[in-house]
Design a protein around this motif. Structure first.
Motif, PDB file in Angstrom:
ATOM      1  N   UNK A  85       0.871  -1.174   0.000  1.00  0.00           N
ATOM      2  CA  UNK A  85       0.000   0.000   0.000  1.00  0.00           C
ATOM      3  C   UNK A  85       0.906   1.221   0.000  1.00  0.00           C
ATOM      4  N   UNK A  86       0.449   2.347  -0.576  1.00  0.00           N
ATOM      5  CA  UNK A  86       1.311   3.524  -0.709  1.00  0.00           C
ATOM      6  C   UNK A  86       1.933   3.922   0.639  1.00  0.00           C
ATOM      7  N   UNK A  87       3.252   4.211   0.612  1.00  0.00           N
ATOM      8  CA  UNK A  87       4.122   4.380  -0.563  1.00  0.00           C
ATOM      9  C   UNK A  87       4.866   3.114  -0.986  1.00  0.00           C
ATOM     10  N   UNK A  88       4.414   1.933  -0.519  1.00  0.00           N
ATOM     11  CA  UNK A  88       5.112   0.684  -0.806  1.00  0.00           C
ATOM     12  C   UNK A  88       4.535   0.027  -2.052  1.00  0.00           C
ATOM     13  N   UNK A  89       5.420  -0.342  -2.977  1.00  0.00           N
ATOM     14  CA  UNK A  89       5.063  -1.155  -4.130  1.00  0.00           C
ATOM     15  C   UNK A  89       5.840  -2.468  -4.049  1.00  0.00           C
ATOM     16  N   UNK A  90       5.153  -3.575  -4.233  1.00  0.00           N
ATOM     17  CA  UNK A  90       5.765  -4.902  -4.146  1.00  0.00           C
ATOM     18  C   UNK A  90       5.838  -5.506  -5.546  1.00  0.00           C
ATOM     19  N   UNK A  91       7.022  -6.004  -5.914  1.00  0.00           N
ATOM     20  CA  UNK A  91       7.198  -6.584  -7.246  1.00  0.00           C
ATOM     21  C   UNK A  91       8.000  -7.880  -7.160  1.00  0.00           C
ATOM     22  N   UNK A  92       7.591  -8.871  -7.948  1.00  0.00           N
ATOM     23  CA  UNK A  92       8.399 -10.078  -8.126  1.00  0.00           C
ATOM     24  C   UNK A  92       9.573  -9.710  -9.028  1.00  0.00           C
ATOM     25  N   UNK A  93      10.780  -9.991  -8.564  1.00  0.00           N
ATOM     26  CA  UNK A  93      11.970  -9.522  -9.286  1.00  0.00           C
ATOM     27  C   UNK A  93      13.162 -10.368  -8.889  1.00  0.00           C
ATOM     28  N   UNK A  94      14.014 -10.676  -9.853  1.00  0.00           N
ATOM     29  CA  UNK A  94      15.245 -11.442  -9.643  1.00  0.00           C
ATOM     30  C   UNK A  94      16.426 -10.506  -9.811  1.00  0.00           C
ATOM     31  N   UNK A  95      17.031 -10.103  -8.704  1.00  0.00           N
ATOM     32  CA  UNK A  95      18.068  -9.069  -8.738  1.00  0.00           C
ATOM     33  C   UNK A  95      19.319  -9.526  -9.479  1.00  0.00           C
ATOM     34  N   UNK A  96      19.545 -10.840  -9.552  1.00  0.00           N
ATOM     35  CA  UNK A  96      20.733 -11.341 -10.222  1.00  0.00           C
ATOM     36  C   UNK A  96      20.580 -11.501 -11.721  1.00  0.00           C
ATOM     37  N   UNK A  97      19.359 -11.282 -12.230  1.00  0.00           N
ATOM     38  CA  UNK A  97      19.090 -11.521 -13.649  1.00  0.00           C
ATOM     39  C   UNK A  97      18.442 -10.318 -14.315  1.00  0.00           C
ATOM     40  N   UNK A  98      17.468  -9.724 -13.662  1.00  0.00           N
ATOM     41  CA  UNK A  98      16.667  -8.682 -14.286  1.00  0.00           C
ATOM     42  C   UNK A  98      17.242  -7.281 -14.072  1.00  0.00           C
ATOM     43  N   UNK A  99      16.818  -6.364 -14.937  1.00  0.00           N
ATOM     44  CA  UNK A  99      17.182  -4.967 -14.786  1.00  0.00           C
ATOM     45  C   UNK A  99      16.554  -4.402 -13.505  1.00  0.00           C
TER      46      UNK A  99
END
Length: 264
Positions: A85-99
């Motif tokens: 919830x604002x100001x937090x946005x949650x995203x699925x993300x792979x830090x070792x692979x994705x931009x």
């Protein structure tokens, strides 16, 4: 963390919530102390890498306020999703692979994450790339090779069993590509990456109820892997869990090394 099938302490396993709670009790004060020193405040844009639970992102959200932004990423957002919830946005993300999930961040933080990431170099580059000039990076990781014991005072069979199971955990982590000596490398890696004003310190609890809670949750999560690898029997694990629950042992963790610097 890049593969849920390769990560030993999967967020979806039974006991993950207890592990997050114990880790927050142990390590949040150290993390928050460092972030306070950076002068974090209203309007800051922050990226929390490998968020896991909600304690750090919730604290960040209070600091940055409605004009700020907190991006919380992980390969498995099961537990942090409730904070979206604002100001937090949650995203699925792979830090070792994705931009990176954006740029111009005032702060990028990762705690107990990169030691498990197969492509740690790429992950660190991505985190630094996402910072604005003058932005701050705080990376905190354990160094199990620096201090490999669960019981520093190995005076009896209970402590000997505890340390043998800790060695089993280290073996399983190593087989999955974890760098058990990563924490000590952080100051050098941050300097080599061009960050300025690099400093570091370490937090090393020797005994506390949270250490016992973390140990119990961790062993319950990896029980089947320990048995399958021939590193322990179910009877030994049950005996160890009972010893931990008795509150009679002094249990510690690997030192958590915190390193920070500023992008030029």
């Amino acid at each position: 963390m890049t593969r849920t099938d390769g990560y030993l302490l999967d967020n979806r396993q039974t006991g993950a919530e207890q592990r997050f709670d114990a880790s927050a009790t142990l390590f949040d004060p150290t993390t928050f102390r460092h972030l306070e020193r950076f002068g974090i405040g209203s309007g800051w844009r922050c990226w929390e890498v490998g968020a896991g639970g909600t304690s750090v992102v919730s604290w960040l959200a209070k600091k940055v306020g409605p004009t700020g932004r907190v991006i919380a990423t992980d390969i498995d957002t099961s537990w942090v999703a409730s904070a979206a919830r604002p100001p937090i946005q949650v995203r699925v993300h792979d830090v070792g692979v994705e931009e990176p999930p954006g740029d111009g961040f005032d702060l990028v933080h990762a705690r107990l994450v990169l030691v498990h990431v197969p492509d740690r170099e790429q992950a660190l580059r991505s985190m630094i790339k996402a910072l604005r000039p003058g932005g701050r990076l705080l990376v905190e990781d354990a160094d199990p090779a620096l201090q490999p014991l669960l019981c520093l005072d190995e005076y009896g069979p209970e402590q000997q069993l505890a340390n043998r199971l800790r060695q089993g955990l280290r073996s399983l982590l190593g087989e999955r590509g974890a760098d058990l000596g990563y924490g000590r490398k952080l100051p050098r890696l941050l300097r080599q990456a061009g960050l300025r004003g690099v400093e570091a310190d370490a937090y090393f609890p020797v005994t506390s109820p949270a250490c016992a809670a973390l140990e119990s949750a961790t062993i319950r999560q990896i029980r089947e892997q320990l048995v399958a690898a021939g590193l322990a029997t179910h009877e030994e694990i049950d005996r160890h869990l009972a010893n931990v629950a008795s509150g009679s042992m002094d249990l510690t963790t690997a030192p958590m090394i915190s390193a920070w610097g500023r992008k030029g």
